[in-house]
Design a protein around this motif. Structure first.
Motif, PDB file in Angstrom:
ATOM      1  N   CYS A 247      -6.095   7.174   2.834  1.00  0.00           N
ATOM      2  CA  CYS A 247      -6.337   5.725   2.914  1.00  0.00           C
ATOM      3  C   CYS A 247      -5.167   4.914   2.372  1.00  0.00           C
ATOM      4  CB  CYS A 247      -7.601   5.361   2.146  1.00  0.00           C
ATOM      5  SG  CYS A 247      -9.109   5.929   2.955  1.00  0.00           S
ATOM      6  N   ASP A 248      -4.952   3.781   2.993  1.00  0.00           N
ATOM      7  CA  ASP A 248      -3.944   2.846   2.505  1.00  0.00           C
ATOM      8  C   ASP A 248      -4.472   2.008   1.344  1.00  0.00           C
ATOM      9  OD1 ASP A 248      -2.018   3.399   4.648  1.00  0.00           O
ATOM     10  OD2 ASP A 248      -3.501   2.439   5.942  1.00  0.00           O
ATOM     11  N   LEU A 249      -5.762   1.658   1.425  1.00  0.00           N
ATOM     12  CA  LEU A 249      -6.334   0.735   0.451  1.00  0.00           C
ATOM     13  C   LEU A 249      -7.727   1.193   0.044  1.00  0.00           C
ATOM     14  CD1 LEU A 249      -5.941  -1.983  -1.044  1.00  0.00           C
ATOM     15  CD2 LEU A 249      -6.928  -3.121   0.943  1.00  0.00           C
TER      16      LEU A 249
ATOM     17  N   ARG B  67      -4.956  -1.360   8.496  1.00  0.00           N
ATOM     18  CA  ARG B  67      -4.898  -0.453   7.345  1.00  0.00           C
ATOM     19  C   ARG B  67      -6.131   0.452   7.308  1.00  0.00           C
ATOM     20  NH1 ARG B  67      -2.991  -5.317   5.239  1.00  0.00           N
ATOM     21  NH2 ARG B  67      -0.779  -5.254   4.693  1.00  0.00           N
ATOM     22  N   ARG B  68      -5.945   1.633   6.762  1.00  0.00           N
ATOM     23  CA  ARG B  68      -7.058   2.550   6.537  1.00  0.00           C
ATOM     24  C   ARG B  68      -7.684   2.203   5.195  1.00  0.00           C
ATOM     25  NH1 ARG B  68      -3.456   7.781   7.411  1.00  0.00           N
ATOM     26  NH2 ARG B  68      -2.048   6.302   6.397  1.00  0.00           N
TER      27      ARG B  68
ATOM     28  N   CYS C 127       0.824  -1.205   0.000  1.00  0.00           N
ATOM     29  CA  CYS C 127       0.000   0.000   0.000  1.00  0.00           C
ATOM     30  C   CYS C 127       0.863   1.262   0.000  1.00  0.00           C
ATOM     31  CB  CYS C 127      -0.913  -0.005   1.227  1.00  0.00           C
ATOM     32  SG  CYS C 127      -2.078  -1.388   1.229  1.00  0.00           S
ATOM     33  N   PRO C 128       0.296   2.435  -0.415  1.00  0.00           N
ATOM     34  CA  PRO C 128      -1.104   2.645  -0.788  1.00  0.00           C
ATOM     35  C   PRO C 128      -1.440   2.010  -2.128  1.00  0.00           C
ATOM     36  CG  PRO C 128       0.153   4.636  -1.158  1.00  0.00           C
ATOM     37  CD  PRO C 128       1.072   3.687  -0.464  1.00  0.00           C
TER      38      PRO C 128
END
Length: 299
Positions: free
Chosen positions: A179-181, A125-126, A95-96
């Motif tokens: 956000c990461d994902l 993860r976000r 990620c991201p």
């Protein structure tokens, strides 16, 4: 029960169909080779793969003087594993990352998105989910249910909104939140409809152009569709230039070899496989582990 046990359980039907050729550890004779090649073809691996694998095992058996079928199980698993396309970057852990899920209705896209969101959230993860299936009845509601289960926000727009515009908005919001994902569920598209595929290509192109992080386009394939799944994958790949696959419902078919056929023919990595309904039954793909479960090595 661990995932390996779930994998073995899920592939039981495929293993039983393939392993008839190994029944009672018979002799390695001409009948064995013909039966092995036929079994690989019947498992939906494709004629070319079946011929290559059988010929290579025949050479190995001659060199090592292997005379019993059971002696070839390990070699068969390793040889089949080598036919899968290599997996490089994992878009769900590197990620991201932004992932677009495509495929026909019923393949398991929405369920897959929900399971992956829940796992990523559990790993710290976000995550945000985007609902770009704006036409199918109850599609957004179904995605919201999965978002609630996963504890992840679902970004949607009104029914009938332009899917490409939705993706643009989702990417903007994901960037704003850091956000990461970002997982975007697109509308199911019949690979036989040129107009619908062009619309989906627009969705993919808009997302790729707008997104500042790597965008991965993943086709979700229902293994129970067999050779039709291969045809679907070819059409989607031609239209969208796919990055990889997720193969679902492998526990519901006696022809699990379709995963190998699609990966091999299109040279697409398999990121995840599903062998059951629970969240733990969707796991990272390991070609050798999969093939050992498929042929019953060590069982």
């Amino acid at each position: 029960m661990g995932f390996l046990d779930s994998l073995k359980r899920g592939l039981e039907r495929s293993r039983e169909a393939l392993n008839e050729v190994f029944y009672m550890g018979g002799e390695v004779d001409e009948d064995f080779w013909e039966d092995l090649e036929d079994s690989l073809v019947m498992a939906d691996m494709g004629g070319e793969v079946a011929m290559r694998v059988t010929d290579d095992l025949r050479d190995l058996a001659a060199k090592k003087n292997l005379t019993r079928a059971g002696q070839l199980k390990s070699a068969l698993a390793e040889r089949l594993a080598s036919e899968f396309a290599a997996t490089g970057r994992d878009p769900f852990t590197d990620c991201p990352s932004c992932v677009l899920f495509v495929g026909i209705n019923g393949a398991g896209k929405t369920t897959t998105v929900g399971k992956l969101a829940g796992r990523a959230k559990g790993e710290g993860r976000r995550v945000v989910i985007g609902g770009a299936d704006t036409f199918r009845a109850a599609a957004i509601e179904q995605l919201q249910v999965w978002g609630e289960r996963a504890g992840v926000d679902v970004i949607t727009r009104e029914r009938g909104a332009d899917p490409a515009s939705v993706c643009y908005d989702v990417v903007e919001e994901a960037e704003r939140r850091g956000c990461d994902l970002t997982l975007i569920d697109t509308a199911g598209r019949l690979h036989t409809s040129a107009d619908l595929m062009r619309e989906l290509a627009k969705v993919v192109n808009v997302t790729r152009k707008r997104c500042e992080v790597p965008v991965t386009v993943v086709l979700v394939v229902d293994a129970t569709t067999g050779q039709n799944g291969l045809n679907q994958a070819k059409e989607f790949n031609d239209a969208l230039d796919l990055d990889g696959l997720i193969v679902t419902k492998l526990d519901g078919t006696a022809k699990g070899g379709i995963a190998l056929a699609i990966s091999n023919q299109l040279q697409l990595p398999i990121y995840r496989i599903g062998v059951g309904e629970s969240i733990d039954d969707l796991q990272s793909f390991d070609a050798l582990e999969f093939c050992r479960a498929l042929v019953g090595e060590g069982m």
